[in-house]
Design a protein around this motif. Structure first.
Motif, PDB file in Angstrom:
ATOM      1  N   TRP A 248       0.855  -1.186   0.000  1.00 21.52           N
ATOM      2  CA  TRP A 248       0.000   0.000   0.000  1.00 21.52           C
ATOM      3  C   TRP A 248       0.899   1.247   0.000  1.00 21.52           C
ATOM      4  CZ3 TRP A 248      -5.527   0.074   0.594  1.00 21.52           C
ATOM      5  CH2 TRP A 248      -6.085   1.346   0.719  1.00 21.52           C
ATOM      6  N   LEU A 249       0.570   2.240  -0.832  1.00 24.15           N
ATOM      7  CA  LEU A 249       1.342   3.485  -0.934  1.00 24.15           C
ATOM      8  C   LEU A 249       0.491   4.646  -0.444  1.00 24.15           C
ATOM      9  CD1 LEU A 249       3.891   4.986  -1.789  1.00 24.15           C
ATOM     10  CD2 LEU A 249       2.935   5.160  -4.101  1.00 24.15           C
ATOM     11  N   HIS A 250       1.011   5.331   0.582  1.00 21.97           N
ATOM     12  CA  HIS A 250       0.332   6.488   1.172  1.00 21.97           C
ATOM     13  C   HIS A 250       1.217   7.717   1.010  1.00 21.97           C
ATOM     14  CE1 HIS A 250      -2.275   8.708   3.972  1.00 21.97           C
ATOM     15  NE2 HIS A 250      -1.156   9.191   4.505  1.00 21.97           N
ATOM     16  N   ALA A 251       0.630   8.869   0.650  1.00 23.59           N
ATOM     17  CA  ALA A 251       1.365  10.118   0.436  1.00 23.59           C
ATOM     18  C   ALA A 251       0.822  11.197   1.353  1.00 23.59           C
ATOM     19  CB  ALA A 251       1.264  10.567  -1.020  1.00 23.59           C
ATOM     20  N   GLU A 252       1.730  12.063   1.804  1.00 23.54           N
ATOM     21  CA  GLU A 252       1.355  13.207   2.631  1.00 23.54           C
ATOM     22  C   GLU A 252       2.387  14.305   2.439  1.00 23.54           C
ATOM     23  OE1 GLU A 252       3.461  11.968   6.867  1.00 23.54           O
ATOM     24  OE2 GLU A 252       1.279  11.973   6.694  1.00 23.54           O
ATOM     25  N   GLY A 253       2.013  15.542   2.760  1.00 21.04           N
ATOM     26  CA  GLY A 253       2.918  16.674   2.608  1.00 21.04           C
ATOM     27  C   GLY A 253       2.196  17.876   2.047  1.00 21.04           C
ATOM     28  N   SER A 267       6.472  15.508 -10.500  1.00 19.99           N
ATOM     29  CA  SER A 267       6.713  14.735  -9.273  1.00 19.99           C
ATOM     30  C   SER A 267       5.484  14.702  -8.384  1.00 19.99           C
ATOM     31  CB  SER A 267       7.902  15.325  -8.508  1.00 19.99           C
ATOM     32  OG  SER A 267       7.653  16.684  -8.185  1.00 19.99           O
ATOM     33  N   ILE A 268       4.675  15.776  -8.400  1.00 17.35           N
ATOM     34  CA  ILE A 268       3.463  15.812  -7.588  1.00 17.35           C
ATOM     35  C   ILE A 268       2.299  15.187  -8.338  1.00 17.35           C
ATOM     36  CG2 ILE A 268       1.880  17.336  -6.349  1.00 17.35           C
ATOM     37  CD1 ILE A 268       4.640  17.219  -5.165  1.00 17.35           C
ATOM     38  N   LEU A 269       2.311  15.288  -9.652  1.00 13.02           N
ATOM     39  CA  LEU A 269       1.215  14.727 -10.441  1.00 13.02           C
ATOM     40  C   LEU A 269       1.135  13.216 -10.294  1.00 13.02           C
ATOM     41  CD1 LEU A 269      -1.004  15.737 -12.364  1.00 13.02           C
ATOM     42  CD2 LEU A 269       0.561  15.262 -14.266  1.00 13.02           C
ATOM     43  N   ALA A 270       2.262  12.592  -9.975  1.00 13.44           N
ATOM     44  CA  ALA A 270       2.269  11.142  -9.774  1.00 13.44           C
ATOM     45  C   ALA A 270       1.502  10.722  -8.534  1.00 13.44           C
ATOM     46  CB  ALA A 270       3.711  10.642  -9.686  1.00 13.44           C
ATOM     47  N   ALA A 271       1.187  11.673  -7.637  1.00 15.43           N
ATOM     48  CA  ALA A 271       0.432  11.335  -6.429  1.00 15.43           C
ATOM     49  C   ALA A 271      -0.998  10.911  -6.744  1.00 15.43           C
ATOM     50  CB  ALA A 271       0.432  12.529  -5.472  1.00 15.43           C
ATOM     51  N   LYS A 272      -1.457  11.148  -7.961  1.00 15.73           N
ATOM     52  CA  LYS A 272      -2.796  10.689  -8.335  1.00 15.73           C
ATOM     53  C   LYS A 272      -2.881   9.167  -8.327  1.00 15.73           C
ATOM     54  CE  LYS A 272      -4.519  12.541 -11.968  1.00 15.73           C
ATOM     55  NZ  LYS A 272      -4.661  13.040 -13.364  1.00 15.73           N
ATOM     56  N   ARG A 273      -1.738   8.479  -8.379  1.00 10.45           N
ATOM     57  CA  ARG A 273      -1.733   7.017  -8.480  1.00 10.45           C
ATOM     58  C   ARG A 273      -1.546   6.320  -7.135  1.00 10.45           C
ATOM     59  NH1 ARG A 273       2.898   5.700 -12.465  1.00 10.45           N
ATOM     60  NH2 ARG A 273       2.077   3.600 -12.090  1.00 10.45           N
ATOM     61  N   VAL A 274      -1.452   7.054  -6.049  1.00 12.67           N
ATOM     62  CA  VAL A 274      -1.263   6.422  -4.746  1.00 12.67           C
ATOM     63  C   VAL A 274      -2.576   5.823  -4.276  1.00 12.67           C
ATOM     64  CG1 VAL A 274       0.612   8.013  -4.158  1.00 12.67           C
ATOM     65  CG2 VAL A 274      -1.736   8.570  -3.492  1.00 12.67           C
ATOM     66  N   ASN A 275      -2.489   5.000  -3.223  1.00 10.39           N
ATOM     67  CA  ASN A 275      -3.689   4.384  -2.666  1.00 10.39           C
ATOM     68  C   ASN A 275      -4.435   5.318  -1.719  1.00 10.39           C
ATOM     69  OD1 ASN A 275      -1.501   1.867  -2.846  1.00 10.39           O
ATOM     70  ND2 ASN A 275      -3.551   1.398  -3.657  1.00 10.39           N
ATOM     71  N   SER A 276      -3.718   6.215  -1.063  1.00 10.31           N
ATOM     72  CA  SER A 276      -4.354   7.149  -0.135  1.00 10.31           C
ATOM     73  C   SER A 276      -3.429   8.340   0.049  1.00 10.31           C
ATOM     74  CB  SER A 276      -4.636   6.482   1.224  1.00 10.31           C
ATOM     75  OG  SER A 276      -3.424   6.027   1.807  1.00 10.31           O
ATOM     76  N   MET A 277      -3.998   9.453   0.485  1.00 11.89           N
ATOM     77  CA  MET A 277      -3.228  10.666   0.769  1.00 11.89           C
ATOM     78  C   MET A 277      -3.932  11.458   1.856  1.00 11.89           C
ATOM     79  SD  MET A 277      -4.169  13.319  -2.330  1.00 11.89           S
ATOM     80  CE  MET A 277      -3.471  12.323  -3.618  1.00 11.89           C
ATOM     81  N   THR A 278      -3.129  12.175   2.631  1.00 15.43           N
ATOM     82  CA  THR A 278      -3.648  13.044   3.686  1.00 15.43           C
ATOM     83  C   THR A 278      -3.360  14.488   3.311  1.00 15.43           C
ATOM     84  OG1 THR A 278      -3.318  11.361   5.392  1.00 15.43           O
ATOM     85  CG2 THR A 278      -3.506  13.648   6.126  1.00 15.43           C
TER      86      THR A 278
END
Length: 815
Positions: A248-253, A267-278
């Motif tokens: 599972w890949l989670h992103a925050e920041g 580099s930030i546009l790739a966060a659309k592919r994560v499983n979750s983000m805060t």
């Protein structure tokens, strides 16, 4: 024994306890009776302003000056949410469902995370905990029923970057009940790329090793903007590794806020592919009291319910109502405008700082030259062209910079800059790293004082040292930062750099000036930002071999020296600095160009000398008084013993002694005489002459201890006065006597303020006194006074003898 113990300990304790109990009961009575609303509001106001209403000395809280209308709407939403909890359960359930669905839809579309669910929480770490629980339910089928037993055979592993928030991994393990062995900290890059991003190769190797040792890789936490430096991990590579191993890949920041802009870095546009983000929309948009949001994707709603991502408490789900109101008030254009304004501020700050040579700024990662391959349809080619061109001018919303020595052999490339250049080993800083850190700390403090509209954070990076961080996504909404504020900030920074460079250049000269003075020692403290550190060592400390006593004296003397220097006109220049020897020294801060270093050092030396002289004088007087008291006690004890021997034992018996004293009065010489300590000469003198002649007679030449003064404060020398009597040398100081001032008298009495003797009456009398002073007396006058006193004593003795004879005659007549 028990009664004494009770009086000494139990009774005071019980008394104190009863007083405290009375205060508590009084407060309870006040609370039971209730207070007026005005009094309650006043108490609350005192708590908000001072923190503690009893401590008025604390600094007052400064409220934010730039609360927008959306901020007020957000605060209003909290009151409305509290009111909605009073509604009926069925109506409240429908209202809550509508508010949550609307807010979730807006959040997922604004931040480009479509088809996702949302969890709203006040603690921004709680979303990661719930996501980990969701991943556990997805990895372990029996986790919901067996709990920890399902994890025993293959324990889960959570991977967190070393640049993440301190304590984040420990918090997650504690909330999930996992051991710390389930936490794996991935180091950052050391050879290529930024030193604040996760080392992808090391992560992949760790995952392989864990799988081979019967462990289950569970979750990877990626940083889209590290907490300190604001750098973003390679989310594309992380996504590929997580897909290969089923993690599972989670992103925050805070860099995730740029997902709402029209142009998003790759580099930030790739966060659309994560499983979750805060995400934290309340922080980015300046909405106080709004919760953080965790967006996640899952195909099984039952798992999200088991993980606690769908709260069954309606009151908890209403926490998103302030965010729902604020988003509708701002609208999509208002949200994008606020985020774009923060990004423009960071870009403007970066451009202005590039023009200052002494400031080393973190550069964005140099992108490889991208070539457009003309393959596929015309639509694909146009899309690729737009994607390449739209990522040219986008920078990170966080600017990190620091001061470097401009006169060094070569400026190091900022180690936190995303540059893979290896030719940095030949460059060394002219100043040690602790001094540069101290300079940057001073810069951050002064900039926040002078330009508070631009919120600057002083951060200590592990590999780079102390840096200054500007994050408009966090500070601009409440500070109201504008482009003009950035320009004023840069101009103020240039002025401070002028002062800093001048102080840096004068450090060797200041050290030489200190070493040329006696009693001054230059203390080499590299963590001090300023001219340097000086310690005043008095002479009596240098000659003393007791280290503990010397340490106390240095702490006391230098502490008083700092206080006296701070009371002067240039008091802001000096402050106390602790040394490695656990003593105190005087720290000298930054000075403006043109400051005379000799004047600064002389001021420290002169002030220290004054304190040394006063301390030595007080010490001498203390020893003198103590020694005089001891001698007086010994002499009085000796005279008391002599009196007992002369008077005999019979006089000590209560009844017999009084009769014997009546029959045979003791001689006057047997009375105990007092003692007086002459502070000017240090001698212990008898008070016999004082009471006999009614004046103070100084027999010996005074030996007043001299006090050293600074050379600039020389006192004029006094010339000796010639003596009136030719038999005495002119250097002798004339004797002194007490001049008694008289009150108005009757006729026949002398009112000149001196002692009057009456030969015809046979005794000497003194006039009434109001105040006293000293008057010079010649030896002849003293001799005459002594003769008069002896004649008076003879007359007194004759009178006493006549009285005794009369008493004896009366006694014989009675017989």
């Amino acid at each position: 024994m028990e009664e004494g113990f009770q009086k000494m300990f139990l009774e005071p304790s019980l008394k104190e306890m009863s007083e405290g109990l009375n205060d508590v009961m009084k407060q309870m009575d006040d609370y039971c009776n209730g207070k007026k609303l005005e009094e309650v509001v006043n108490n609350l106001e005192a708590l908000i302003i001072h923190g503690d209403p009893e401590s008025q000395d604390l600094p007052k809280a400064v409220p934010p000056k730039n609360l927008s209308k959306a901020s007020h709407v957000s605060m209003l939403g909290q009151s409305v949410a509290a009111y909605c909890t009073t509604l009926g359960p069925s109506h409240l359930r429908k209202l809550t469902t509508r508010i949550i669905s609307d807010t979730t839809l807006w959040m997922s579309r604004i931040f480009r995370f479509d088809d996702s669910s949302a969890y709203y929480h006040n603690d921004d770490r709680e979303g990661l905990v719930r996501v980990c629980r969701l991943a556990l339910n997805a990895k372990y089928e029996k986790f919901a029923t067996e709990g920890f037993n399902a994890l025993y055979t293959k324990p889960p592993i959570i991977y967190i970057s070393a640049a993440s928030r301190p304590g984040l991994g420990q918090f997650v393990c504690t909330q999930l009940g996992l051991p710390l062995s389930s936490l794996c900290t991935v180091p950052c890059n050391t050879m290529f790329g930024s030193q604040h991003t996760m080392d992808i190769a090391t992560l992949e190797r760790l995952i392989k090793d864990d799988e081979g040792s019967s462990k289950t890789p569970l979750l990877v936490v990626a940083n889209a903007g590290t907490p300190l430096a604001g750098h973003t991990d390679n989310i594309n590579r992380l996504r590929a590794i997580c897909d290969d191993y089923g993690v599972w890949l989670h992103a925050e920041g805070h860099n995730l806020s740029t997902l709402a802009l029209s142009t998003v870095p790759s580099s930030i546009l790739a966060a659309k592919r994560v499983n979750s983000m805060t995400i934290s929309p309340g922080v980015w948009l300046g909405l106080p009291g709004t919760p953080a949001v965790t967006l996640y994707k899952t195909a099984d709603p039952a798992m999200s319910l088991a993980a606690g991502l769908c709260s069954s408490q309606i009151q908890e789900r209403l926490c998103c109502l302030p965010l729902w109101l604020s988003l509708q008030h701002l609208g999509y254009d208002g949200i994008v405008q606020k985020l774009k304004h923060a990004a423009d501020l960071s870009q403007h700050m970066s451009q202005r700082l590039h023009s200052i040579g002494a400031i080393n700024i973190a550069e964005k990662q140099e992108k490889k030259q991208q070539t457009i391959q003309y393959e596929g349809s015309l639509t694909d080619v146009v899309r690729k062209v737009i994607q390449v061109l739209s990522q040219v001018d986008v920078v990170s919303p966080v600017v990190v910079f620091r001061y470097e020595d401009p006169h060094g052999p070569g400026l190091d490339k900022a180690p936190y800059a995303n540059d893979s250049s290896d030719d940095t080993s030949n460059h060394t800083l002219a100043l040690p790293k602790p001094i540069v850190n101290a300079f940057n700390t001073w810069l951050g403090t002064e900039l926040n004082k002078r330009i508070p509209e631009v919120g600057i954070d002083v951060v200590d990076l592990e590999t780079d040292g102390v840096c200054l961080r500007f994050s408009p996504m966090q500070s601009a909404p409440y500070n109201g930062t504008s482009a003009d504020d950035i320009d004023n900030f840069v101009e103020c920074l240039k002025q401070l750099l002028t002062v800093l460079n001048y102080s840096n250049e004068q450090r060797p000269g200041f050290q030489e000036a200190v070493e040329c003075r006696e009693n001054l020692i230059y203390v080499d403290i590299q963590s001090h930002g300023g001219l340097g550190v000086v310690q005043f060592v008095p002479e009596y400390v240098s000659s003393n071999k007791n280290e503990e006593q010397n340490k106390k004296e240095l702490i006391k003397l230098n502490g008083e020296l700092v206080q006296r220097l701070q009371a002067g006109e240039t008091g802001a220049l000096y402050f106390a600095v602790p040394t490695e020897a656990e003593t105190v020294a005087v720290g000298v801060g930054m000075v403006n160009p043109g400051t005379d270093l000799d004047e600064v050092v002389d001021l420290i030396w002169v002030t220290g000398k004054e304190l040394e002289d006063s301390s030595k004088f007080l010490e001498t007087m203390t020893d003198l008084v103590l020694k005089g008291i001891e001698e007086a006690q010994k002499e009085l004890e000796k005279e008391n013993e002599n009196k007992l021997i002369e008077e005999g034992v019979l006089r000590q018996i209560p009844i017999v002694g009084s009769l014997w004293s009546w029959y045979s009065p003791p001689p006057k010489e047997a009375q105990i005489k007092g003692r007086a300590l002459n502070l000017s000469s240090g001698a212990l003198e008898s008070t016999e002459n004082t009471y006999k002649y009614h004046m103070q007679v100084q027999q010996d030449k005074p030996t007043t201890p001299t006090r050293k003064t600074a050379p600039r404060r020389k006192t004029p020398s006094t010339t000796p006065t010639p003596s009136v009597d030719g038999d005495h040398s002119s250097s002798e100081k004339p004797l002194q006597k007490r001049d008694l001032e008289e009150t108005p008298m009757e006729d026949g009495q002398v009112g000149d303020g001196l002692v009057n003797s009456h030969p015809e009456s046979g005794n000497s009398s003194t006039t009434g006194t109001t105040t006293s002073s000293f008057q010079e007396v010649s030896p002849d006058d003293l001799k005459e006074i002594q003769e008069d006193g002896e004649a008076d004593d003879e007359d007194d003795d004759n009178d006493e003898e006549e009285e005794e004879e009369e008493e004896e005659d009366d006694g014989e007549d009675l017989k």
